[in-house]
Design an enzyme around this catalytic site. Structure first.
Site, PDB file in Angstrom:
ATOM      1  N   THR A 109       0.839  -1.191   0.000  1.00  0.00           N
ATOM      2  CA  THR A 109       0.000   0.000   0.000  1.00  0.00           C
ATOM      3  C   THR A 109       0.879   1.248   0.000  1.00  0.00           C
ATOM      4  O   THR A 109       1.989   1.230   0.542  1.00  0.00           O
ATOM      5  CB  THR A 109      -0.952   0.025   1.223  1.00  0.00           C
ATOM      6  OG1 THR A 109      -1.255   1.380   1.553  1.00  0.00           O
ATOM      7  CG2 THR A 109      -0.351  -0.614   2.441  1.00  0.00           C
ATOM      8  N   SER A 158      -0.028   2.932  10.700  1.00  0.00           N
ATOM      9  CA  SER A 158      -0.910   2.160  11.589  1.00  0.00           C
ATOM     10  C   SER A 158      -0.266   0.784  11.727  1.00  0.00           C
ATOM     11  O   SER A 158       0.649   0.446  10.963  1.00  0.00           O
ATOM     12  CB  SER A 158      -2.313   2.003  10.988  1.00  0.00           C
ATOM     13  OG  SER A 158      -2.248   1.088   9.886  1.00  0.00           O
ATOM     14  N   TYR A 187      -1.554  -1.917  10.854  1.00  0.00           N
ATOM     15  CA  TYR A 187      -1.816  -2.575   9.557  1.00  0.00           C
ATOM     16  C   TYR A 187      -0.689  -2.236   8.580  1.00  0.00           C
ATOM     17  O   TYR A 187      -0.129  -3.116   7.928  1.00  0.00           O
ATOM     18  CB  TYR A 187      -3.171  -2.120   9.000  1.00  0.00           C
ATOM     19  CG  TYR A 187      -3.269  -2.182   7.494  1.00  0.00           C
ATOM     20  CD1 TYR A 187      -3.398  -3.403   6.832  1.00  0.00           C
ATOM     21  CD2 TYR A 187      -3.217  -1.008   6.721  1.00  0.00           C
ATOM     22  CE1 TYR A 187      -3.463  -3.451   5.447  1.00  0.00           C
ATOM     23  CE2 TYR A 187      -3.298  -1.062   5.344  1.00  0.00           C
ATOM     24  CZ  TYR A 187      -3.416  -2.281   4.710  1.00  0.00           C
ATOM     25  OH  TYR A 187      -3.479  -2.333   3.336  1.00  0.00           O
ATOM     26  N   HIS A 188      -0.362  -0.939   8.479  1.00  0.00           N
ATOM     27  CA  HIS A 188       0.687  -0.557   7.536  1.00  0.00           C
ATOM     28  C   HIS A 188       2.029  -1.163   7.923  1.00  0.00           C
ATOM     29  O   HIS A 188       2.834  -1.505   7.065  1.00  0.00           O
ATOM     30  CB  HIS A 188       0.781   0.977   7.443  1.00  0.00           C
ATOM     31  CG  HIS A 188      -0.410   1.604   6.769  1.00  0.00           C
ATOM     32  ND1 HIS A 188      -1.435   2.187   7.467  1.00  0.00           N
ATOM     33  CD2 HIS A 188      -0.740   1.697   5.466  1.00  0.00           C
ATOM     34  CE1 HIS A 188      -2.344   2.638   6.609  1.00  0.00           C
ATOM     35  NE2 HIS A 188      -1.961   2.346   5.399  1.00  0.00           N
ATOM     36  N   LYS A 200       2.351  -4.458   6.432  1.00  0.00           N
ATOM     37  CA  LYS A 200       2.689  -4.396   5.001  1.00  0.00           C
ATOM     38  C   LYS A 200       4.189  -4.144   4.813  1.00  0.00           C
ATOM     39  O   LYS A 200       4.797  -4.635   3.876  1.00  0.00           O
ATOM     40  CB  LYS A 200       1.893  -3.281   4.318  1.00  0.00           C
ATOM     41  CG  LYS A 200       0.391  -3.550   4.257  1.00  0.00           C
ATOM     42  CD  LYS A 200       0.095  -4.637   3.259  1.00  0.00           C
ATOM     43  CE  LYS A 200      -1.351  -4.717   2.894  1.00  0.00           C
ATOM     44  NZ  LYS A 200      -1.662  -5.826   1.993  1.00  0.00           N
TER      45      LYS A 200
HETATM   46  N1  LIG Z   1      -9.111  -1.705  -1.075  1.00  0.00           N
HETATM   47  C1  LIG Z   1      -8.153  -0.782  -1.037  1.00  0.00           C
HETATM   48  O1  LIG Z   1      -8.415   0.438  -1.127  1.00  0.00           O
HETATM   49  C2  LIG Z   1      -6.718  -1.205  -0.887  1.00  0.00           C
HETATM   50  C3  LIG Z   1      -5.719  -0.220  -0.975  1.00  0.00           C
HETATM   51  C4  LIG Z   1      -4.391  -0.593  -0.856  1.00  0.00           C
HETATM   52  C5  LIG Z   1      -4.064  -1.923  -0.640  1.00  0.00           C
HETATM   53  N2  LIG Z   1      -5.054  -2.868  -0.535  1.00  0.00           N
HETATM   54  C6  LIG Z   1      -4.666  -4.266  -0.325  1.00  0.00           C
HETATM   55  O2  LIG Z   1      -5.267  -5.077  -1.322  1.00  0.00           O
HETATM   56  C7  LIG Z   1      -5.606  -6.351  -0.779  1.00  0.00           C
HETATM   57  C8  LIG Z   1      -7.066  -6.659  -1.051  1.00  0.00           C
HETATM   58  O3  LIG Z   1      -7.861  -5.621  -0.525  1.00  0.00           O
HETATM   59  P1  LIG Z   1      -9.446  -5.702  -0.492  1.00  0.00           P
HETATM   60  O4  LIG Z   1      -9.937  -4.322  -0.342  1.00  0.00           O
HETATM   61  O5  LIG Z   1      -9.914  -6.546  -1.620  1.00  0.00           O
HETATM   62  O6  LIG Z   1      -9.676  -6.465   0.879  1.00  0.00           O
HETATM   63  P2  LIG Z   1     -10.749  -7.607   1.221  1.00  0.00           P
HETATM   64  O7  LIG Z   1     -10.747  -7.750   2.702  1.00  0.00           O
HETATM   65  O8  LIG Z   1     -12.041  -7.311   0.573  1.00  0.00           O
HETATM   66  O9  LIG Z   1     -10.119  -8.893   0.531  1.00  0.00           O
HETATM   67  C9  LIG Z   1      -9.178  -9.727   1.157  1.00  0.00           C
HETATM   68  C10 LIG Z   1      -9.705 -11.149   1.109  1.00  0.00           C
HETATM   69  O10 LIG Z   1      -8.721 -12.005   1.686  1.00  0.00           O
HETATM   70  C11 LIG Z   1      -9.349 -12.927   2.553  1.00  0.00           C
HETATM   71  N3  LIG Z   1      -8.362 -13.332   3.567  1.00  0.00           N
HETATM   72  C12 LIG Z   1      -7.824 -12.570   4.539  1.00  0.00           C
HETATM   73  N4  LIG Z   1      -6.964 -13.294   5.258  1.00  0.00           N
HETATM   74  C13 LIG Z   1      -6.940 -14.531   4.731  1.00  0.00           C
HETATM   75  C14 LIG Z   1      -6.259 -15.728   5.047  1.00  0.00           C
HETATM   76  N5  LIG Z   1      -5.424 -15.796   6.077  1.00  0.00           N
HETATM   77  N6  LIG Z   1      -6.475 -16.823   4.284  1.00  0.00           N
HETATM   78  C15 LIG Z   1      -7.341 -16.777   3.236  1.00  0.00           C
HETATM   79  N7  LIG Z   1      -8.038 -15.683   2.898  1.00  0.00           N
HETATM   80  C16 LIG Z   1      -7.834 -14.567   3.642  1.00  0.00           C
HETATM   81  C17 LIG Z   1     -10.531 -12.181   3.131  1.00  0.00           C
HETATM   82  O11 LIG Z   1     -11.545 -13.052   3.574  1.00  0.00           O
HETATM   83  C18 LIG Z   1     -10.975 -11.319   1.952  1.00  0.00           C
HETATM   84  O12 LIG Z   1     -11.972 -11.961   1.197  1.00  0.00           O
HETATM   85  C19 LIG Z   1      -5.237  -6.291   0.698  1.00  0.00           C
HETATM   86  O13 LIG Z   1      -3.945  -6.854   0.872  1.00  0.00           O
HETATM   87  C20 LIG Z   1      -5.185  -4.817   0.988  1.00  0.00           C
HETATM   88  O14 LIG Z   1      -4.304  -4.526   2.044  1.00  0.00           O
HETATM   89  C21 LIG Z   1      -6.370  -2.529  -0.661  1.00  0.00           C
END
Ligand SMILES: NC(=O)c1ccc[n+]([C@@H]2O[C@H](COP(=O)([O-])OP(=O)(O)OC[C@H]3O[C@@H](n4cnc5c(N)ncnc54)[C@H](O)[C@@H]3O)[C@@H](O)[C@H]2O)c1
Length: 510
Positions: free
Chosen positions: A226, A270, A272-273, A276
Site C-alpha cells: 500500500t 498504523s 496494519y501498515h 505491510k
Molecule cells: N481496497 C483498497 O483500497 C486497498 C488499498 C491498498 C491496498 N489494498 C490491499 O489489497 C488487498 C485486497 O484488498 P481488499 O480491499 O480486496 O480487501 P478484502 O478484505 O475485501 O479482501 C481480502 C480477502 O482475503 C481474505 N483473507 C484474509 N486473510 C486470509 C487468510 N489468512 N487466508 C485466506 N483468505 C484470507 C478475506 O476473507 C478477503 O476476502 C489487501 O492486501 C489490501 O491490504 C487494498
C-alpha cells in the site's frame, strides 16, 4: 504492446536449467547475456513446459511477440489459458479480478477463508452492496459469463499444507496475493485486533513465500502492498516507487554515496501498515534467497463499484463497505451523501493520498501479470492514477450529489482520531505503470462517483446504508481513547477549494 520484447527469461512457463547460481539473484537477463559465454557450463538454459519440443534453449532467444503461447489482448500479450491463482478471491478486489481475468480467458483458481465477512460482521457492519455466498457466486460466474473458477476454502496461514496441495495441483503461473486484512482502523482497535492483523498478514505472507519456493518458484507473485507504507514525510521527499533510482544520492559529512537500487524509507501509519512493511522485507528477501520473482504493488486507495463483469448480474457484484474500519474514503462519502450525513473530514481534511478506480486497478494488475519480473527480481510499482486531498474529494462528492442528484449534501470537520499530519506535502511518483506497462487511466473520479450515486440510491442499497449508519462515524482512536469523535465545524459550501491551494500542495509526476 508493452511486453512484446520480453523473452522466455520472464516467462513463468519455463524451467531454468544449467548452473543456476543463486548468489547472482536479482541480476537482469541482459546482464547474464553479456557476462556469460554459452560455451561455458555456467550458461543458463531454458526448458519450456508448454513447448517441450524446443528442448534446451537460450532463454533470451524467443520474445512474447514471437511465441505462439503468448496471445494479444488489449493489456499486452498474455499466456494462453494462463493459470492464475487469486488468494483472497472472495474480497472486494479478489472477486472483481477473478471475473475480469476469467473474461480474458485465464484459468482462474482461488482461495479464501471468509475472514473479511467475519471481521465485518464482528464490527456490526455489513457490505452495503449485497453479495452472494461463494457457491452462488461461482454458479453465476459460469451461468452469466461462462467462467469456471476453481475455489477452495483455505486459510493461507493456518492451513499451509492444504494451500501447498492446491498450488501443487493447479501449478499457477501467476499468484495474486490479496489475502490480508486491509484495515488500518481495525488494526488500531485494541491489542487483540493489532495482533490479529499482524499475525494474519505477516505470517500468512511468510508461509506463502515458503510454499511458492517449494512448489512453483517460477510463478510470478503479485503481492499487494500500500502507498501507506511510505507515509507522508514532512520533508516533502518524493515517494519513489519502492526502490531508489540510480541517480539518488546520499550526502553526509562531506561525502556522498549512490542509493540506487536500495529500498526507499518506510514510515507506516498504523499497525496494519506496519504489517505491510514487514511483508515488503519478507518478499524482498525471498526473491533474493530463492530467485522468486515478485511485484510488490504499492496500491493507492481504491474507489468504485464498477467493472463490466461485476455489473453483469446482481449475483456477481463485489462487496462495498462504508463503516469506519473497512470503508474507503470516497465510497464512504457517497454513502453519507445518500442518507444525509454531512461528509466527515478528519481534522483539517487536508490529508493527501493517491487513488485509483476499481476498474483501472484491474487493468493495472492485468498489465503486470502480462509482464512477469525476471527470476530473482523484486519489482515495485506505485499503483495510483491521481492524487487528491480529502477536502477536494468531499467537494467533488458534494457537487455531484447536489447538481445531479438533487441531494442537500453538507460537509463537516470532525476531530481526527488518527495520529497523522492533517496538512503535509506530498509528491508521489507513479511513472512505471504508464511508461513501462502502457497503462492509461480510463475512469475519472466524477464518472465513478456518479455511478456510485446511481447504485447507492437504489432502494435496496439505500436501505442497507440506513441500517448501518451508526458504524460510519469513527470511534477508533489511535491514542486508545474510547469515545466518538466530535464535530468541529460545518463547512460553508459556497467556497470551493481554490485551484492555487491545490497546486501548492502537490506536484504530479506522470
Ligand atoms: N481496497 C483498497 O483500497 C486497498 C488499498 C491498498 C491496498 N489494498 C490491499 O489489497 C488487498 C485486497 O484488498 P481488499 O480491499 O480486496 O480487501 P478484502 O478484505 O475485501 O479482501 C481480502 C480477502 O482475503 C481474505 N483473507 C484474509 N486473510 C486470509 C487468510 N489468512 N487466508 C485466506 N483468505 C484470507 C478475506 O476473507 C478477503 O476476502 C489487501 O492486501 C489490501 O491490504 C487494498
Amino acid at each position: 504492446m508493452h511486453n512484446a520484447k520480453c523473452t522466455c527469461w520472464n516467462c513463468p512457463a519455463i524451467d531454468l536449467a544449467g548452473k543456476v547460481d543463486f548468489r547472482a539473484c536479482g541480476q537482469s537477463g541482459k546482464q547474464f547475456d553479456k557476462t556469460l559465454d554459452s560455451t561455458q557450463e555456467t550458461h543458463i538454459m531454458a526448458e519450456c513446459k508448454r513447448r517441450p519440443e524446443l528442448g534446451l534453449y537460450d532463454p533470451m532467444a524467443i520474445t512474447f511477440q514471437e511465441c505462439p503461447q503468448w496471445q494479444e489482448t488489449p493489456y499486452g500479450y498474455i499466456l494462453k489459458d494462463m493459470r492464475v491463482m487469486i488468494l483472497g478471491i472472495d474480497g472486494y478486489l479478489g472477486w472483481t479480478l477473478a471475473l475480469w481475468l476469467g473474461s480474458l480467458g485465464c484459468k482462474v483458481s482461488g482461495v479464501d477463508n471468509y475472514n473479511r465477512r467475519n471481521w465485518v460482521k464482528e464490527r456490526g457492519a455489513h457490505t452495503i452492496v449485497p453479495i452472494s455466498r461463494m457457491n452462488q457466486r461461482l454458479r453465476a460466474a459460469k451461468e452469466i459469463l461462462d467462467i469456471d473458477i476453481d475455489f477452495r476454502q483455505i486459510d493461507i496461514y493456518t492451513q499451509r499444507e492444504r494451500l501447498k496441495e492446491f498450488i501443487d495441483e493447479v501449478k499457477p503461473e501467476s499468484i495474486i496475493h490479496y489475502a490480508e486484512n486491509p484495515s488500518p482502523a481495525f488494526s488500531m482497535i485494541d491489542v487483540e485486533h493489532a495482533i490479529e492483523v499482524q499475525k494474519n498478514n505477516v505470517l500468512g505472507t511468510l508461509a506463502l513465500l515458503f510454499t511458492i519456493r517449494d512448489t512453483v518458484p517460477e510463478s510470478a507473485l503479485l503481492k499487494l502492498g500500500t502507498m501507506g507504507e511510505y507515509g507522508t514525510p514532512l520533508t516533502g521527499r518524493p515517494l519513489f516507487e519502492g526502490i531508489f533510482p540510480a541517480e539518488a544520492i546520499l550526502q553526509w559529512g562531506g561525502r556522498e554515496w549512490s542509493l540506487g537500487g536500495e529500498l526507499t524509507p518506510r514510515d507506516p501509519v498504523s499497525f496494519y501498515h506496519v504489517s505491510k512493511v514487514q511483508d515488503t522485507f519478507n518478499v524482498y528477501e525471498a526473491c533474493k534467497y530463492w530467485w522468486l520473482r515478485s511485484f510488490d504493488i504499492m496500491q493507492g486507495v481504491i474507489f468504485g463499484v464498477h467493472t463490466d463483469q461485476v455489473a453483469a448480474d446482481p449475483r456477481l457484484r463485489t462487496r462495498l463497505d462504508i463503516d469506519e474500519w473497512f470503508g474507503t474514503i470516497i465510497n464512504r462519502f457517497v454513502a453519507q451523501a445518500v442518507i444525509g450525513i454531512p461528509l466527515t473530514l478528519y481534522g483539517l481534511g487536508k490529508q493527501i493520498r493517491g487513488f485509483i478506480a476499481l476498474r483501472d486497478a484491474m487493468e493495472c494488475m492485468t498489465r503486470l501479470i502480462c509482464a512477469p519480473p525476471e527470476p530473482g527480481q523484486y519489482a515495485v510499482v506505485n499503483q495510483i492514477s491521481g492524487i487528491h486531498s480529502a477536502r477536494q474529494l468531499a467537494y467533488t462528492v458534494a457537487k455531484i450529489g447536489r447538481e445531479y442528484f438533487n441531494l442537500p449534501v453538507q460537509i463537516q470537520r470532525v476531530e481526527n482520531p488518527r495520529v497523522e499530519a492533517d496538512e503535509h506535502p506530498f509528491e508521489a511518483l507513479y511513472e512505471k505503470l504508464p511508461k513501462r506497462y502502457g497503462f492509461k487511466p480510463k475512469v475519472t473520479i466524477d464518472e465513478e462517483i456518479t455511478r456510485m450515486f446511481e447504485l447507492f440510491l437504489t432502494p435496496e442499497v439505500k436501505k442497507r446504508i440506513e441500517e448501518r449508519k451508526q458504524v460510519i462515524m469513527p470511534k477508533t482512536w489511535w491514542s486508545g481513547v474510547k469515545k466518538e469523535v466530535e464535530r468541529l465545524e460545518l463547512l460553508d459550501l459556497k467556497g470551493e477549494i481554490e485551484e492555487d491551494e491545490r497546486l501548492r500542495m502537490f506536484k504530479v509526476h506522470r
